[in-house]
Design a protein around this motif. Structure first.
Motif, PDB file in Angstrom:
ATOM      1  N   GLU A   1       0.799  -1.227   0.000  1.00 14.33           N
ATOM      2  CA  GLU A   1       0.000   0.000   0.000  1.00 14.33           C
ATOM      3  C   GLU A   1       0.833   1.280   0.000  1.00 14.33           C
ATOM      4  OE1 GLU A   1      -3.179   0.214   2.758  1.00 14.33           O
ATOM      5  OE2 GLU A   1      -4.318  -1.255   1.587  1.00 14.33           O
ATOM      6  N   HIS A   2       2.131   1.153   0.240  1.00  8.86           N
ATOM      7  CA  HIS A   2       2.978   2.351   0.287  1.00  8.86           C
ATOM      8  C   HIS A   2       4.211   2.151  -0.583  1.00  8.86           C
ATOM      9  CE1 HIS A   2       0.355   4.218   3.147  1.00  8.86           C
ATOM     10  NE2 HIS A   2       0.234   3.018   3.691  1.00  8.86           N
TER      11      HIS A   2
ATOM     12  N   CYS B   1       4.923   8.128   5.279  1.00  8.48           N
ATOM     13  CA  CYS B   1       5.383   7.464   4.068  1.00  8.48           C
ATOM     14  C   CYS B   1       5.719   8.523   3.033  1.00  8.48           C
ATOM     15  CB  CYS B   1       4.327   6.504   3.536  1.00  8.48           C
ATOM     16  SG  CYS B   1       2.872   7.338   2.886  1.00  8.48           S
TER      17      CYS B   1
ATOM     18  N   CYS C   1       4.503   8.347  -0.144  1.00 11.41           N
ATOM     19  CA  CYS C   1       3.551   8.298  -1.254  1.00 11.41           C
ATOM     20  C   CYS C   1       2.239   8.988  -0.950  1.00 11.41           C
ATOM     21  CB  CYS C   1       3.300   6.860  -1.687  1.00 11.41           C
ATOM     22  SG  CYS C   1       3.445   5.637  -0.383  1.00 11.41           S
ATOM     23  N   HIS C   2       1.876   9.116   0.335  1.00 10.55           N
ATOM     24  CA  HIS C   2       0.606   9.736   0.687  1.00 10.55           C
ATOM     25  C   HIS C   2       0.865  11.062   1.406  1.00 10.55           C
ATOM     26  CE1 HIS C   2      -0.401   5.504   0.101  1.00 10.55           C
ATOM     27  NE2 HIS C   2      -1.609   5.924  -0.207  1.00 10.55           N
TER      28      HIS C   2
HETATM   29 ZN   LIG Z   1       1.999   5.995   1.402  1.00 12.94          ZN
END
Ligand SMILES: [Zn+2]
Ligand SMILES: [Zn+2]
Length: 216
Positions: free
Chosen positions: A55-56, A134, A136-137
């Protein structure tokens, strides 16, 4: 301290996973992974790896001393108010006023014309955040980075935490210099390997003595 590492799944005699930037040595990241596996994810290793790896895809700034229940994202400066003045982030910078519906005053325009965008006399001071970070988010939206035994050392990783489907976490360490210290990864004995086994941790066994695993 920036000690880079990898959180990975075993893939044959190699590994595939994600980058982790801060505090990746065993007393920090090793212990954090152990605690995640036993507490938040309650021995559901598949679910833990799905979140940590699938998810990341851009990897992690840090999961150490963070709380997964608070959500995941890079420290978002628009969340929470300034520790100095209690106002939101955008009010601190003239260039963000109009997009938030605040009219620029003549003083603000003059200041911007002079190259000064600080509206409240100081920069926004973010509240301390304890959510997992993270790449990515949240504020960061970086590309996927797949880390394997081929590129891990090149991007500066010193430790790799490899999870196997049988519930074992193998901790690999990059060994410098003396090649005789090398233990081949997963017993393969590849003379080109940059990684040696620091320890093997069965997740259903006793918690390791992390301080004995620093590997230097
Ligand atoms: Zn992420
Ligand atoms: Zn402020």
């Amino acid at each position: 301290m920036s000690t880079r590492g990898v959180i990975a799944r075993q893939k044959g005699d190699s590994f595939e996973g994600r980058y982790h930037h801060w505090d990746s040595y065993p007393t920090a990241l090793g212990k954090a992974l152990w605690e995640l596996a036993h507490n938040q994810f309650r021995d559901n290793l598949d679910e833990m790896l799905r979140i940590l790896i699938d998810e990341h895809p851009a990897g992690w700034s840090t999961i150490v001393n963070k709380d997964f229940s608070l959500g995941v994202g890079f420290n978002n400066l628009d969340k929470g108010n300034c520790l100095t003045c209690g106002k939101p982030s955008w009010e601190h910078y003239y260039q963000e006023w109009e997009s938030h519906g605040k009219r620029l005053t003549p003083k603000a325009r003059q200041s911007m014309a002079n190259g000064n965008y600080v509206a409240l006399g100081h920069s926004f001071e973010a509240p301390h955040s304890t959510n997992v970070e993270c790449y990515c988010h949240g504020d960061r939206s970086e590309d996927e980075l797949l880390v394997t035994e081929k590129n891990a050392a090149d991007i500066g990783c010193e430790y790799v935490y490899v999870f196997s489907t049988n519930g074992v976490m193998t901790i690999l360490s990059s060994f410098n210099g003396d090649g005789s210290k090398m233990i081949g990864m997963f017993g393969m004995g590849n003379p080109e390997a940059k990684w040696g086994v620091l320890t093997v941790v069965p997740l259903d066994g006793p918690e390791p003595d992390w301080h004995s695993l620093q590997g230097w």
